[in-house]
Design a protein around this motif. Structure first.
Motif, mmCIF file in Angstrom:
data_model
loop_
_atom_site.group_PDB
_atom_site.id
_atom_site.type_symbol
_atom_site.label_atom_id
_atom_site.label_comp_id
_atom_site.label_asym_id
_atom_site.label_seq_id
_atom_site.Cartn_x
_atom_site.Cartn_y
_atom_site.Cartn_z
ATOM 1 N N MET A 6 3.290 7.434 -4.275
ATOM 2 C CA MET A 6 3.090 7.667 -6.096
ATOM 3 C C MET A 6 1.971 8.982 -6.213
ATOM 4 S SD MET A 6 3.050 4.129 -8.780
ATOM 5 C CE MET A 6 2.886 5.500 -9.198
ATOM 6 N N MET A 7 0.882 8.636 -4.686
ATOM 7 C CA MET A 7 0.542 9.805 -4.911
ATOM 8 C C MET A 7 0.531 11.290 -4.313
ATOM 9 S SD MET A 7 -3.302 9.340 -6.168
ATOM 10 C CE MET A 7 -1.868 8.369 -7.700
ATOM 11 N N ASN A 16 0.642 -0.960 0.093
ATOM 12 C CA ASN A 16 0.021 -0.087 0.269
ATOM 13 C C ASN A 16 0.415 0.646 -0.104
ATOM 14 O OD1 ASN A 16 -2.987 -0.192 -0.219
ATOM 15 N ND2 ASN A 16 -2.952 -0.919 1.676
ATOM 16 N N TYR A 67 1.441 2.916 -3.435
ATOM 17 C CA TYR A 67 0.547 3.090 -4.014
ATOM 18 C C TYR A 67 0.402 4.870 -3.583
ATOM 19 C CZ TYR A 67 -1.094 -0.622 -5.319
ATOM 20 O OH TYR A 67 -0.874 -2.646 -5.851
ATOM 21 N N MET A 102 3.305 12.604 -6.986
ATOM 22 C CA MET A 102 2.008 13.169 -7.741
ATOM 23 C C MET A 102 1.126 14.339 -7.420
ATOM 24 S SD MET A 102 0.876 10.896 -10.825
ATOM 25 C CE MET A 102 0.056 9.680 -9.738
ATOM 26 N N LYS A 103 0.385 14.338 -6.390
ATOM 27 C CA LYS A 103 -0.079 15.570 -5.682
ATOM 28 C C LYS A 103 0.585 16.587 -5.355
ATOM 29 C CE LYS A 103 -4.672 13.233 -5.119
ATOM 30 N NZ LYS A 103 -5.546 12.608 -4.009
ATOM 31 N N GLU A 104 1.846 16.136 -4.356
ATOM 32 C CA GLU A 104 2.128 16.946 -4.177
ATOM 33 C C GLU A 104 3.529 17.718 -3.650
ATOM 34 O OE1 GLU A 104 2.734 15.693 -0.240
ATOM 35 O OE2 GLU A 104 0.275 15.413 0.340
ATOM 36 N N TYR A 105 3.685 16.892 -5.350
ATOM 37 C CA TYR A 105 5.366 18.031 -5.950
ATOM 38 C C TYR A 105 5.397 16.846 -7.181
ATOM 39 C CZ TYR A 105 7.337 13.815 -3.718
ATOM 40 O OH TYR A 105 7.807 12.316 -2.846
ATOM 41 N N GLY A 106 3.884 17.613 -7.995
ATOM 42 C CA GLY A 106 4.651 16.388 -9.711
ATOM 43 C C GLY A 106 5.425 17.865 -10.187
ATOM 44 N N THR A 134 8.714 10.332 -12.483
ATOM 45 C CA THR A 134 9.264 10.517 -11.665
ATOM 46 C C THR A 134 8.292 9.656 -10.386
ATOM 47 O OG1 THR A 134 9.642 12.971 -12.310
ATOM 48 C CG2 THR A 134 9.672 12.329 -9.600
ATOM 49 N N PRO A 135 6.776 9.978 -10.894
ATOM 50 C CA PRO A 135 6.097 9.593 -9.449
ATOM 51 C C PRO A 135 6.385 8.079 -9.391
ATOM 52 C CG PRO A 135 4.938 9.562 -11.457
ATOM 53 C CD PRO A 135 6.165 10.206 -11.365
#
Lengths: 380, 380
Positions: free
Chosen positions: B21-22, B15, B18, B25-29, B250-251
């Motif tokens: 990665m999120m 987990n 996942y 992507m969401k916080e420093y994409g 990156t992610p």
């Protein structure tokens, strides 16, 4: 943080992109095209759907003519090196990114000759210069659709016509335009279209692709397992398998599909108009600040949502550092992987501070950026 | 669904993969290594952390000697084609994946000669055969660490010693072993290590890499923007930039780091032992079913968690279809992108049904798989 670095990668992505990737990874995180079980088939369907969405966006007849790659650079290398042979001549422009210029430079050693068309100080091209440069052995014309340094938009339709007239392959680098500007590979006579998945197409990093016109024969740059013709020690010769070896970035490609769906639902014109309005306002406001040097056409009919500036003779990195640390504004300074473009616009020594707007930026973001530039200009 | 296709890609992931990665992507994409703003720096740090974790896992001194690639196939192509020149001789085995054999086959046209060591019907190699095949112009030995068809484990330490003794480059394809079996590039004299990120390392698809020993000079296969030496039209000559052109995944790479952290925290030996116990039990139970043909060593000291079988003369695809549709068990049928390996074990016409266990499989999964094979065997 006000993010104005969308020419490097768009951020944030639409929420549906994150959600779709998570769903793909958690619910059917199998390897597509290898096994035949339910999860593998669902992963394969997800990838095919992205091919279909890209086909719709770019008016591609056969989704199998789209090859997924690691990024746009990977796609450009495949198109350029897969096509050219010793003795071939290529025409390109002085505004290209290193992802075009460096492969061409490397091919010089293999006997490929390159003519680089000099663009104007605003980065604009005289299409007649391309036609004048055509020789008997000209095999490829490769140009960007929009400069990553100045945003300058190139007349790809006109260039495509010239290429068609002389039977030359035309390749477009859509790194700064895909998902925002209209691209029709058939109408525009584009033989190869290289695109990143993670910029205007709003997908995740780790995605990109190359459209290859039906019948255009490229050599693959790598071989490996394709899940097809597994009995053969040679690479399958059909698309996309010929150019897609090994496990693909399944969640990335499926996430890219979600990004394209977002674009198609909202309307590419609506996105473009939003970015144009922001860019227009930004340019107009910056023109009022005496210390600001603006590069490029300074005209949103000729320029994508990329604005390069300098403040007096200040180092572009220093200004960007202040924008980040004092004003919480993210931009990119320096040389933008396009050295000849910097020479073309006269910003090779200083670099530039590049602001690049995206679909989720607001007028408020732009106002704050203008205000920050104004304050820095007053301080120096 | 009981997922027994972990040799294609591990599923599910921990987990934390996942979630990480999120968050990325969401916080420093942002795009790492290009701009200098906070988000770009954080993305860059995330990627560097994954390099450090891989270095720890494989005992690599300098994290910059790890190159991130699209997948293991990409890494194998880079290692093989980046090293070999016309006139060079390579030694490999009959148990290799097409990701090794197809690039070598393609290089034959460029004057590279390959010797393929014939393995035994269980896929095992006699290391003396490698030593006997060495010639003056032998430049590379490339072998898998564990077969993707039979799980057969190869004595990479012994092969590494031979390579060192003769001053030959040794490349290991760790597609089926990285994250589960101990790999120490220094102790084992491994000059190049190609690995996928999305199998035993528990990262997402779209990731992989190549470790390149300090001082080993490879030619890059592609050029492009690297965010470094942007003033140059030629590729930078230092690692990893020389081989990492364009925007990285990156992610994906940051998610891979989370997968490796999970492995290091749980302990690679614990994971290995779990998989060995499942595999041992599975093999023992299958041996009791008369109709089952088992391939490979059938000994977990000599075999990774990959078990290929057939049921009588039934078509492997047909059996796999039943496993999926009637028993909800995901396996892979057919030829596993390794045609010579199928010939080696005598399963070229029929293919095999491949069960591959992962860290999250349970004894209950294996019991159900055995029960399903038993029922199918009774029906035929």
């Amino acid at each position: 943080m006000i993010y104005l670095d969308n020419a490097a990668t768009s951020y944030p992505k639409p929420n549906i992109v994150y959600e779709t990737m998570m769903k793909a990874m958690k619910e059917y995180g199998a390897n597509p095209g290898r096994s035949g079980h339910k999860l593998a088939l669902e992963a394969g369907r997800g990838i095919f759907e992205t091919r279909e969405l890209l086909s719709k966006l770019f008016n591609i007849d056969n989704p199998m003519n789209i090859v997924f790659t690691h990024n746009a650079t990977d796609a450009l290398n495949l198109g350029i090196k897969g096509l050219l042979k010793p003795g071939d001549h290529v025409i390109t422009t002085s505004m290209e990114h290193n992802s075009v210029l460096r492969p061409l430079k490397a091919l010089e050693k293999a006997g490929v000759e390159t003519t680089i068309i000099q663009c104007s100080p605003t980065g604009e091209i005289d299409v007649a210069d391309i036609e004048k440069s055509i020789k008997d052995d000209t095999r490829l014309i490769v140009t960007t659709h929009a400069s990553n340094l100045t945003g300058t938009i190139y007349p790809i339709r006109e260039i495509g016509e010239i290429a068609k007239k002389y039977g030359i392959v035309y390749m477009v680098d859509a790194a700064q335009s895909a998902g925002v500007y209209d691209i029709d590979v058939q109408e525009m006579n584009i033989d190869m279209l290289a695109f990143p998945g993670h910029k205007g197409l709003l997908g995740p990093q780790g995605t990109g692709g190359l459209y290859i016109r039906e019948g255009l024969d490229l050599h693959q740059l790598k071989e490996g397992g394709t899940g097809s013709k597994s009995n053969l020690l040679t690479q399958p010769d059909f698309l996309p398998d010929k150019f897609e070896s090994g496990t693909p970035n399944t969640p990335g490609i499926i996430g890219l599909g979600a990004g394209i769906k977002y674009i198609l639902e909202r309307g590419i014109e609506d996105i473009r108009n939003h970015e144009k309005e922001l860019t227009k306002y930004f340019i107009e406001e910056l023109k009022k600040i005496q210390e600001v040097k603006l590069y490029g056409p300074c005209n949103v009919e000729k320029q994508a949502a990329v604005v390069s500036i300098n403040i007096g003779d200040e180092d572009s990195s220093e200004v960007s550092y202040i924008l980040d640390n004092v004003f919480n504004i993210a931009v990119r300074p320096g040389l933008h992987c396009a050295p000849l473009a910097h020479k073309t616009i006269g910003a090779y020594e200083q670099g530039t501070i590049r602001f690049s707007m995206g679909v989720f930026n607001t007028f408020n973001d732009i106002e704050k950026a203008v205000e920050a530039v104004r304050k820095i200009s007053e301080e120096i």
